[in-house]
Design a protein around this motif. Sequence first.
Motif, PDB file in Angstrom:
ATOM      1  N   SER A   1      11.267   9.251   0.082  1.00 27.96           N
ATOM      2  CA  SER A   1      11.785   8.508   1.234  1.00 27.96           C
ATOM      3  C   SER A   1      11.225   7.110   1.427  1.00 27.96           C
ATOM      4  O   SER A   1      11.819   6.328   2.175  1.00 27.96           O
ATOM      5  N   ALA A   2      10.103   6.779   0.809  1.00 26.71           N
ATOM      6  CA  ALA A   2       9.461   5.505   1.121  1.00 26.71           C
ATOM      7  C   ALA A   2       8.678   4.966  -0.067  1.00 26.71           C
ATOM      8  O   ALA A   2       8.163   5.733  -0.884  1.00 26.71           O
ATOM      9  N   HIS A   3       8.575   3.653  -0.124  1.00 26.64           N
ATOM     10  CA  HIS A   3       7.796   2.981  -1.163  1.00 26.64           C
ATOM     11  C   HIS A   3       6.700   2.159  -0.504  1.00 26.64           C
ATOM     12  O   HIS A   3       6.973   1.353   0.387  1.00 26.64           O
ATOM     13  N   LEU A   4       5.468   2.394  -0.926  1.00 28.15           N
ATOM     14  CA  LEU A   4       4.341   1.628  -0.410  1.00 28.15           C
ATOM     15  C   LEU A   4       4.259   0.329  -1.210  1.00 28.15           C
ATOM     16  O   LEU A   4       3.815   0.317  -2.351  1.00 28.15           O
ATOM     17  N   SER A   5       4.684  -0.770  -0.608  1.00 28.07           N
ATOM     18  CA  SER A   5       4.715  -2.038  -1.331  1.00 28.07           C
ATOM     19  C   SER A   5       3.399  -2.794  -1.250  1.00 28.07           C
ATOM     20  O   SER A   5       3.076  -3.577  -2.154  1.00 28.07           O
ATOM     21  N   ALA A   6       2.613  -2.553  -0.186  1.00 28.77           N
ATOM     22  CA  ALA A   6       1.341  -3.274  -0.062  1.00 28.77           C
ATOM     23  C   ALA A   6       0.333  -2.469   0.753  1.00 28.77           C
ATOM     24  O   ALA A   6       0.702  -1.770   1.704  1.00 28.77           O
ATOM     25  N   LEU A   7      -0.929  -2.553   0.341  1.00 32.16           N
ATOM     26  CA  LEU A   7      -2.033  -1.943   1.064  1.00 32.16           C
ATOM     27  C   LEU A   7      -3.135  -3.004   1.149  1.00 32.16           C
ATOM     28  O   LEU A   7      -3.685  -3.405   0.128  1.00 32.16           O
ATOM     29  N   ILE A   8      -3.414  -3.447   2.367  1.00 34.96           N
ATOM     30  CA  ILE A   8      -4.372  -4.534   2.567  1.00 34.96           C
ATOM     31  C   ILE A   8      -5.554  -4.005   3.364  1.00 34.96           C
ATOM     32  O   ILE A   8      -5.442  -3.730   4.576  1.00 34.96           O
ATOM     33  N   ALA A   9      -6.686  -3.809   2.696  1.00 31.34           N
ATOM     34  CA  ALA A   9      -7.894  -3.336   3.371  1.00 31.34           C
ATOM     35  C   ALA A   9      -8.466  -4.458   4.220  1.00 31.34           C
ATOM     36  O   ALA A   9      -8.591  -5.604   3.770  1.00 31.34           O
ATOM     37  N   LEU A  10      -8.830  -4.135   5.455  1.00 35.48           N
ATOM     38  CA  LEU A  10      -9.324  -5.128   6.404  1.00 35.48           C
ATOM     39  C   LEU A  10     -10.853  -5.080   6.497  1.00 35.48           C
ATOM     40  O   LEU A  10     -11.465  -4.073   6.154  1.00 35.48           O
TER      41      LEU A  10
ATOM     42  N   ASN B   1     -15.464   2.532  14.166  1.00 43.76           N
ATOM     43  CA  ASN B   1     -15.518   3.802  13.438  1.00 43.76           C
ATOM     44  C   ASN B   1     -15.051   3.608  12.000  1.00 43.76           C
ATOM     45  O   ASN B   1     -15.638   2.840  11.252  1.00 43.76           O
ATOM     46  N   SER B   2     -14.010   4.291  11.587  1.00 46.48           N
ATOM     47  CA  SER B   2     -13.561   4.213  10.193  1.00 46.48           C
ATOM     48  C   SER B   2     -12.828   2.899   9.933  1.00 46.48           C
ATOM     49  O   SER B   2     -12.090   2.399  10.793  1.00 46.48           O
ATOM     50  N   PRO B   3     -13.020   2.317   8.734  1.00 43.90           N
ATOM     51  CA  PRO B   3     -12.309   1.086   8.378  1.00 43.90           C
ATOM     52  C   PRO B   3     -10.812   1.331   8.309  1.00 43.90           C
ATOM     53  O   PRO B   3     -10.350   2.441   8.043  1.00 43.90           O
ATOM     54  N   LYS B   4     -10.044   0.260   8.529  1.00 44.30           N
ATOM     55  CA  LYS B   4      -8.588   0.379   8.538  1.00 44.30           C
ATOM     56  C   LYS B   4      -7.953  -0.577   7.544  1.00 44.30           C
ATOM     57  O   LYS B   4      -8.594  -1.486   7.011  1.00 44.30           O
ATOM     58  N   ALA B   5      -6.683  -0.344   7.299  1.00 40.63           N
ATOM     59  CA  ALA B   5      -5.908  -1.179   6.387  1.00 40.63           C
ATOM     60  C   ALA B   5      -4.509  -1.359   6.952  1.00 40.63           C
ATOM     61  O   ALA B   5      -4.059  -0.594   7.810  1.00 40.63           O
ATOM     62  N   ILE B   6      -3.829  -2.374   6.455  1.00 45.20           N
ATOM     63  CA  ILE B   6      -2.415  -2.582   6.766  1.00 45.20           C
ATOM     64  C   ILE B   6      -1.597  -1.999   5.612  1.00 45.20           C
ATOM     65  O   ILE B   6      -1.823  -2.339   4.451  1.00 45.20           O
ATOM     66  N   PHE B   7      -0.680  -1.102   5.949  1.00 42.59           N
ATOM     67  CA  PHE B   7       0.201  -0.475   4.965  1.00 42.59           C
ATOM     68  C   PHE B   7       1.619  -1.012   5.182  1.00 42.59           C
ATOM     69  O   PHE B   7       2.127  -0.951   6.304  1.00 42.59           O
TER      70      PHE B   7
END
Length: 311
Positions: free
Chosen positions: A252-261, A268-274
């Motif tokens: 159903s979906a394609h992950l085109s970008a994962l940007i770790a912040l 708490n836990s680090p986040k990223a932009i998906f």
Amino acid sequence: MDIQKVEEAFNLIIENTQTLEQELHTHFYDALIEQNVAYVEGKSSNEMVEKNNEKLHSLNLSQQEWQKAFQFVLIKGGQFAKLQANHQFTPDSIAYIINFIIDTLKPQKDISIVELGSGTGNMASTLLSNSDKNISYTGIEVDDLLIDLAASIADVIKLKVEFMQQDAVKPLLIEPSDVVISDLPIGFYPDDEEANNFHVATDKDEHTYAHHLLMEQALNYLKDDGIAIFLAPVDLLTSGQADELKGWMKDSAHLSALIALPQNLFKNSPKAIFVFDKKITNEPTFVYNLSSLTETEIVQQFMAEFTKNVL
């Protein structure tokens, strides 16, 4: 942006909000809503509040200056009345990166944006006050306090927005959108019957993750050529129930970008932009570690690499 005017506006809003908080025997955020209403209507039963609002009007703040002033107000409010973790506002610095992604991948002048879990509305006000696009924005939020707060801030800033009070996991009365965004609330979704309508529903002896459900829901209301942008824990694809999530993604979906912040942005836990789209493809995911949001050279290098690799 005139920082001196922003600081003056911040002080006037805080003074009025604290005055109304004491006068109405309520908490900070309800008082801030009352302050915003008083400002828009140009009247108040409290003489000092009314005079301060006259000073606010005379400052003639731009939308960007209003947005910055309200972010400072919300930061200050967090010292008086803490919001739960999932209700914290999305920082400007992250919203600017999301704005860049939208501008890059959706260059057309007119676009529609839906935000699932719009919270205090800071993401909306940042995007709309810093974009040259004609944006049709709809925010979906279940919490009545947050939606009233977001709407009152939008009224002051004069943003063209629509907010709907609803559980975003349940069926929505909205049209498919060019962009769906969400600073995903992390945790379990309590309604197993509703969750079982989704491919990401777990068959384990526990509730399904709410953030997984919202990701699938976002794609349900995304145009075929649209993009979905999520702020989520960087370990999203390896954490609990990841198998269910990746099973849904496969079809159903394609992950085109994962940007770790930068980790220092989060307690708490680090986040990223998906960044997701609906094209089922074998194209590789653009993975990037964005080490700073304040150093211009680092941000510009990221923008160049993103444009080169994702377009």
